[in-house]
Design a protein around this motif. Structure first.
Motif, PDB file in Angstrom:
ATOM      1  N   LYS A 177      -0.610 -19.625  37.781  1.00  0.00           N
ATOM      2  CA  LYS A 177      -1.062 -19.636  39.173  1.00  0.00           C
ATOM      3  C   LYS A 177      -1.532 -21.024  39.613  1.00  0.00           C
ATOM      4  CE  LYS A 177      -5.550 -17.723  37.950  1.00  0.00           C
ATOM      5  NZ  LYS A 177      -6.263 -16.460  37.869  1.00  0.00           N
TER       6      LYS A 177
ATOM      7  N   ILE B 201       2.656 -15.814  38.696  1.00  0.00           N
ATOM      8  CA  ILE B 201       1.418 -15.812  39.470  1.00  0.00           C
ATOM      9  C   ILE B 201       0.189 -15.787  38.580  1.00  0.00           C
ATOM     10  CG2 ILE B 201       0.072 -14.531  41.155  1.00  0.00           C
ATOM     11  CD1 ILE B 201       2.544 -13.973  42.648  1.00  0.00           C
TER      12      ILE B 201
ATOM     13  N   ALA C 174       0.207 -22.805  42.608  1.00  0.00           N
ATOM     14  CA  ALA C 174      -0.582 -23.154  43.790  1.00  0.00           C
ATOM     15  C   ALA C 174      -0.415 -24.635  44.120  1.00  0.00           C
ATOM     16  CB  ALA C 174      -2.048 -22.829  43.545  1.00  0.00           C
TER      17      ALA C 174
ATOM     18  N   GLY D 190      -4.234 -19.078  43.733  1.00  0.00           N
ATOM     19  CA  GLY D 190      -3.326 -18.285  42.913  1.00  0.00           C
ATOM     20  C   GLY D 190      -3.693 -16.815  42.924  1.00  0.00           C
TER      21      GLY D 190
END
Lengths: 372, 358
Positions: free
Chosen positions: A303, A299, A307, A323
């Protein structure tokens, strides 16, 4: 692309500090049943110890050695003074740095214990969610007080104080800080495992499960709750020290907005504890490791890619912001799912190791020379 | 030492009204589900985001003012009053959206957990989890390009960071006379607070639903025996709690400080702790108590603390929340059921006798 070593260090630092903070909460909330929603207040003490006390002491020691360093300068010219200390003093004085490190740990443990004891005083009168709200309110009052008191956190609340780099002598200070974080986490885990299986740990859980029964067996419930608050709060303050000294966590500064943040240091530990299992040290470590790896690795670092993979750009969303939101989505969903599906946690509370009665009986029988 | 003037008095009244509107929702949800709802203020935020979007979309769709978009992009404080029905539509939708979010939380999170026998701590944590999800949703919502195009660029004083927000201070009506300017939102907040008091009073005492609500709260099992669908009554109570929060959310749009855009680093809005404070000081099991408590906490923070500044210096104003937290601590330690539980007749009689001595 992110360096694999730095990534590992980041993950280990995250897991280390959250292991300490969540285990500290676990002794209060999981074992003894004190709903501490003011955990961040104890954590913040560790940050103050490093950012303020240790920096002052280091400046006092260095004022004769490094020109330009004054005790007064720690608050007045914080960035410059700490920069001088970190580049000119600590790299050449490893002994002093280690001494200050031990000083920070001891002072944080003592101060955390004292504040925990003070906070336990109302715990004698209140129960359940009332106590939770009282501790939440107390922590909030402390946070506001610290934020705007220049003598504690410097003149700019959002910037805070730069932290002394006590590992500057080690060459790669970030790696040294990570190793320190991991070692402290292992020590804390070991101590809490010992407490879990000791009579004291059983007493904590006895008070949680049935206060009246504990009372009937001659135990002073008030004292037991107080002890749990003192131990948990002292260790939380230790977590604050670890956080402040680790560049991956504190980023070289402590500010009241970060160390007294109730989302990061009260709510997240609660979430991790629920996820791992109340009163289960192993569960807490497992949950922290799981969330740490999930959070830092996919993450925070990836991210944007994540995403995009989730179709954020198809919807026209900004992958970067999306994200950031995923962090909260992950934690919120994990909390609710854990509560709904596995309320006892990933690794439920293990049974206390008591005396092995069979062995004991065999021993007695042998001594008495009785055949089974 | 002019710490108090008309303008700051009205600001204090605005804040106090806002807190009392939010506190009553905390109390309503606590009375039914026995849980302190951490997500409550987020209901207001969701409602405010929706209402703000509706105002902006309507203004755009009906091309009420051609220069509206220009106003957004430049971020200038140009006053463009919109027709009243735009505000009315936004208000109604804030009311409904706030209520719907609360009902979703009740049916999706709290009810299933309660059926599984979760304890009060677990329920409290679950409201936190729901709050996190709402934060994430709001955050994603703010990144939608369609919404971004509507937002107003605001530059924060701390750190000079520019962020997008749906704040519309400039759309507020301003009543000014001489040096005193009073904003429409201030008056509206007081009207909402009054309407909440009167509305809840009428609902709880004059309607069948109110009687059902009270009986379900008082004794759910007995209410069940009498054929009341306690589950549905509680859901309706949650709707009302959320809808009242939606009213506060509508006020957020025109506020200057309370609607900070959600960001992953500063998700914690400051107001939630004061709202809890109001609910507890007033009495967590008393609807009128919580309205009074919220008002009292608001006045403590924004009216009484500034009064102390001649004694302690102007810096004391920053510590305003310390005093309300102190009020919470004292209330919980000495009158845990709040000010509403105090037998005031008796206190006044005693106080009268003691008053003569001092």
């Amino acid at each position: 692309m992110v360096n694999a070593i730095v990534l590992t260090e980041q993950i280990l630092s995250f897991i280390g500090v959250y292991t300490i903070v969540t285990l500290a909460l676990n002794i209060k909330a999981g074992h003894t049943g004190i709903p501490d929603f003011g955990h961040a207040m104890f954590f913040g003490i560790g940050g103050i110890v490093v950012g303020n006390f240790v920096a002052h002491l280091a400046a006092a020691l260095a004022s004769h050695v490094v020109p330009g360093v004054t005790v007064h300068g720690v608050l007045a010219q914080n960035t410059e003074t700490l920069n001088l200390l970190n580049t000119k003093y600590f790299p050449t004085h490893p002994g002093v740095a280690i001494g200050l490190l031990i000083f920070a740990i001891v002072v944080a443990l003592v101060l955390g214990g004292i504040v925990g004891w003070l906070a336990s005083l109302p715990a004698l009168r209140l129960r359940g969610e009332y106590l939770a709200i009282l501790l939440l309110a107390t922590a909030e009052a402390v946070r506001i007080f610290v934020t705007y008191t220049k003598q504690i956190m410097g003149s700019t609340p959002t910037v805070g104080l730069a932290t002394p780099d006590l590992f500057a002598w080690a060459g790669n200070s970030a790696a040294a800080a990570t190793i320190f974080t991991v070692i402290m986490a292992i020590i804390v885990y070991w101590v809490f495992e010992r407490i879990h299986h000791s009579p004291a740990g059983r007493l904590f859980r006895a008070v949680r499960d049935d206060e009246d029964a504990a009372k009937a067996l001659g135990r002073d419930v008030v004292v037991v709750r107080r002890d749990a608050m003192i131990i948990g709060s002292a260790v939380a303050a230790l977590g604050g020290v670890v956080y402040a000294l680790n560049p991956f966590l504190g980023g070289g500064a402590v500010a009241a907005v970060s160390i007294f943040n109730r989302v990061f240091w009260t709510f997240w530990p609660w979430a991790l504890m629920i996820l791992g299992g109340m009163a289960s040290n192993r569960g807490v470590v497992a949950a922290t490791a799981l969330v740490g790896i999930l959070l830092i690795w996919p993450i925070r670092v990836y991210k944007v890619q994540l995403a995009k993979a989730l179709g954020a750009s198809l919807l026209g969303l900004d992958p970067n912001s999306f994200g950031n939101a995923l962090e909260y989505l992950l934690l919120g969903i994990l909390i609710i799912l854990a509560l709904a599906l596995k309320p006892e946690g990933i690794i439920p509370e293990p049974p206390s190791k008591t005396l092995d009665f069979r062995k004991k009986a065999e021993k007695i029988l042998k001594e008495e020379k009785i055949e089974l | 030492m002019a710490a108090i003037d008309i303008q700051s008095t009205f600001q204090a009244l605005y804040y106090a009204s806002l807190l009392s509107i939010l506190s009553v929702g905390i109390t309503l949800s606590y009375m039914t589900t026995k849980v302190f709802n951490f997500a409550h203020v987020r209901f207001a935020m969701v409602a405010s985001y929706v209402a703000a979007t509706i105002i902006l979309l309507l203004a755009k769709a009906f091309n009420i003012h051609g220069d509206f978009a220009w106003h957004n992009m430049a971020g200038m404080q140009v006053r463009i009053p919109l027709p009243w029905w735009v505000y009315a539509v936004a208000l109604i939708s804030a009311f409904i959206v706030g209520g719907l979010v609360a009902v979703i939380q009740y049916y999706l999170v709290l009810r299933p957990l309660q059926k599984r026998g979760a304890g009060s701590m677990a329920l409290m944590i679950s409201t936190l989890g729901f709050d996190f999800i709402l934060i994430a949703i709001l955050f994603i919502y703010m990144t939608l390009p369609q919404i971004r195009r509507l937002t107003v660029k605001t530059v924060s004083l701390v750190g000079r960071v520019a962020f997008d927000s749906l704040r519309m201070d400039s759309l507020d009506i301003v009543i000014s006379s001489g040096s005193v300017t009073i904003r429409g939102a201030v008056i509206l907040a007081m009207i909402f607070a009054l309407a909440t008091i009167i509305g809840l009073y009428l609902l709880l005492t004059r309607t069948k639903l109110g009687v059902m609500m009270r009986s379900s709260i008082e004794n759910p099992n007995l209410a069940l025996v009498l054929g009341i669908n306690v589950d549905r009554v509680f859901a309706i109570t949650w709707f009302i709690a959320g809808a009242i929060a939606g009213l506060a959310g509508y006020l957020f749009i025109f506020a200057t400080v309370y609607l900070t855009p959600v960001s992953p680093t500063t998700p914690s809005d400051q107001i939630i702790v004061s709202v809890f404070a109001g609910s507890i000081v007033g009495g967590i099991n008393s609807v009128p108590g919580s309205i009074g408590g919220g008002f009292l906490i608001g006045l403590i923070e924004k009216f009484f603390v500034p009064l102390l500044s001649p004694v302690f210096g102007p810096g004391i104003v920053k510590y305003d929340k310390v005093f309300s937290m102190l009020a919470v601590a004292l209330t919980l330690l000495f009158i845990p059921e709040g000010l509403a539980s105090v037998n005031w007749k008796r206190v006044f009689r005693l106080g009268g006798a003691k008053g003569k001595e001092s």
